[in-house]
Enzyme design. Structure first.
Site, PDB file in Angstrom:
ATOM      1  N   LYS A  14       0.827  -1.222   0.000  1.00 51.70           N
ATOM      2  CA  LYS A  14       0.000   0.000   0.000  1.00 51.70           C
ATOM      3  C   LYS A  14       0.854   1.263   0.000  1.00 51.70           C
ATOM      4  CE  LYS A  14      -2.373  -0.751   3.794  1.00 51.70           C
ATOM      5  NZ  LYS A  14      -1.763  -2.009   4.238  1.00 51.70           N
ATOM      6  N   ARG A  89      -9.916   0.792   9.269  1.00 50.40           N
ATOM      7  CA  ARG A  89      -9.432  -0.566   9.545  1.00 50.40           C
ATOM      8  C   ARG A  89     -10.436  -1.375  10.366  1.00 50.40           C
ATOM      9  NH1 ARG A  89      -3.444   0.587   9.094  1.00 50.40           N
ATOM     10  NH2 ARG A  89      -2.317  -1.283   9.657  1.00 50.40           N
ATOM     11  N   ARG A 128      11.710  -6.300   5.395  1.00 51.50           N
ATOM     12  CA  ARG A 128      11.438  -4.879   5.143  1.00 51.50           C
ATOM     13  C   ARG A 128      12.312  -3.962   5.998  1.00 51.50           C
ATOM     14  NH1 ARG A 128       5.340  -2.488   5.003  1.00 51.50           N
ATOM     15  NH2 ARG A 128       5.403  -2.416   7.273  1.00 51.50           N
ATOM     16  N   ARG A 157      11.380  -1.841  11.357  1.00 49.44           N
ATOM     17  CA  ARG A 157      10.298  -1.405  12.249  1.00 49.44           C
ATOM     18  C   ARG A 157      10.077  -2.479  13.295  1.00 49.44           C
ATOM     19  NH1 ARG A 157       5.083   0.378   8.894  1.00 49.44           N
ATOM     20  NH2 ARG A 157       3.997  -0.727  10.559  1.00 49.44           N
ATOM     21  N   ARG A 168      -0.280  -8.757  13.329  1.00 54.36           N
ATOM     22  CA  ARG A 168      -0.914  -7.707  12.512  1.00 54.36           C
ATOM     23  C   ARG A 168      -1.708  -8.309  11.354  1.00 54.36           C
ATOM     24  NH1 ARG A 168       4.091  -4.834  10.920  1.00 54.36           N
ATOM     25  NH2 ARG A 168       2.812  -3.423   9.696  1.00 54.36           N
TER      26      ARG A 168
HETATM   27  P1  AMP Z   1       0.666   0.487   9.448  1.00 57.99           P
HETATM   28  O1  AMP Z   1       1.870   1.328   9.252  1.00 57.99           O
HETATM   29  O2  AMP Z   1      -0.478   0.887   8.580  1.00 57.99           O
HETATM   30  O3  AMP Z   1       0.980  -0.987   9.349  1.00 57.99           O
HETATM   31  O4  AMP Z   1       0.175   0.749  10.950  1.00 57.99           O
HETATM   32  C1  AMP Z   1       0.998   0.467  12.051  1.00 57.99           C
HETATM   33  C2  AMP Z   1       0.169   0.360  13.318  1.00 57.99           C
HETATM   34  O5  AMP Z   1      -0.504   1.613  13.553  1.00 57.99           O
HETATM   35  C3  AMP Z   1      -0.928  -0.675  13.285  1.00 57.99           C
HETATM   36  O6  AMP Z   1      -0.471  -1.973  13.614  1.00 57.99           O
HETATM   37  C4  AMP Z   1      -1.892  -0.109  14.336  1.00 57.99           C
HETATM   38  O7  AMP Z   1      -1.445  -0.378  15.650  1.00 57.99           O
HETATM   39  C5  AMP Z   1      -1.789   1.390  14.098  1.00 57.99           C
HETATM   40  N1  AMP Z   1      -2.795   1.872  13.125  1.00 57.99           N
HETATM   41  C6  AMP Z   1      -2.589   2.403  11.888  1.00 57.99           C
HETATM   42  N2  AMP Z   1      -3.746   2.744  11.303  1.00 57.99           N
HETATM   43  C7  AMP Z   1      -4.728   2.420  12.180  1.00 57.99           C
HETATM   44  C8  AMP Z   1      -6.149   2.502  12.157  1.00 57.99           C
HETATM   45  N3  AMP Z   1      -6.819   2.997  11.102  1.00 57.99           N
HETATM   46  N4  AMP Z   1      -6.829   2.069  13.253  1.00 57.99           N
HETATM   47  C9  AMP Z   1      -6.198   1.578  14.332  1.00 57.99           C
HETATM   48  N5  AMP Z   1      -4.866   1.458  14.429  1.00 57.99           N
HETATM   49  C10 AMP Z   1      -4.121   1.870  13.353  1.00 57.99           C
END
Ligand code: AMP
Length: 219
Positions: A14, A89, A128, A157, A168
């Site tokens: 994404k 989400r 990654r 990360r 996740r």
């Molecule tokens: P990402 O970088 O999109 O993988 O997001 C990393 C982390 O941020 C996720 O594992 C969640 O803990 C939090 N996060 C990101 N977007 C959301 C969302 N829309 N709702 C809840 N938690 C989020």
């Protein structure tokens, strides 16, 4: 005016594709993961509340994320269209988004879903590397240790470690996938094979939007 949702599990590409779409089509990105990581780094109140959830690979509570988005949707940079990456989400977030967009006389025009097998996701996340300054991601196979854009040393990360990454993906399957059922029959959903090369996926996405939404992009 064109509002796009980019959808898919962690590691599906994404972020990479969102950058291309923003650059090629001028649709401004709103990336919840990047915003939350920035809040954590700056140790804001939101960041401190969000950190423990993020470290565990679970979702930050809906009310925190929804109010964070509400503020941003009003910003001038998003008035000509928006590209949402990482939001909504949960079904509750999707309902809140619909209500917010409705209030602004807007709607989601298209949902693009990047489909990648679970084994491939785990493999990608384990390899990654991320630039903490700009958020761009690379693979350990690229054999670079600094971000080519800003020279920052690349890091793994903490939530890309295998245990958290698997969590996740499970959270995506349980809480995020149902968002697609919520939108089904109301918003156009296009499935893209995210296992193809980055360039192929890019060509497919950009081509589809340019052809099918030419008039919306002009407005
Ligand atoms: P990402 O970088 O999109 O993988 O997001 C990393 C982390 O941020 C996720 O594992 C969640 O803990 C939090 N996060 C990101 N977007 C959301 C969302 N829309 N709702 C809840 N938690 C989020």
């Amino acid at each position: 005016m064109f509002n796009l949702l980019l959808f898919g599990p962690p590691g599906s590409g994404k972020g990479t594709q969102a950058e291309f779409i923003e650059k090629e089509l001028g649709i401004k990105r709103l990336v919840t993961g990047d915003i939350l990581r920035e809040e954590v780094r700056k140790q804001t109140e939101l960041g401190m509340q969000a950190k423990s959830y993020m470290d565990r690979g679970v979702l930050v509570p809906d009310h925190l994320v929804i109010s964070m988005i509400r503020e941003r949707l009003l910003q001038p940079e998003y008035q000509n269209g928006i590209l949402l990456d990482g939001f909504p989400r949960t079904v509750a977030q999707a309902q809140a988004l619909d209500a917010m967009l409705n209030g602004l006389g807007k709607r989601i025009d298209l949902i693009i879903v990047l489909q990648v097998s679970e084994d491939e996701l785990v493999r990608r996340l384990s390899e990654r590397l991320t630039c903490a300054s700009c958020g761009r991601t690379y693979s350990a196979n690229d054999r670079i240790n600094r971000c080519p854009y800003d020279g920052t040393i690349l890091e793994k990360r903490s939530d890309d470690q295998p245990d958290v990454a698997r969590k996740r993906i499970a959270v995506y399957n349980e809480q995020t996938r149902p968002v697609l059922d919520y939108y089904n029959n109301r918003v156009r959903i296009v499935l893209i094979d995210g296992q193809k090369s980055i360039q192929e996926v890019k060509t497919e996405i950009i081509g589809k939007i340019k052809v099918d939404y030419a008039s919306e992009l002009e407005k």
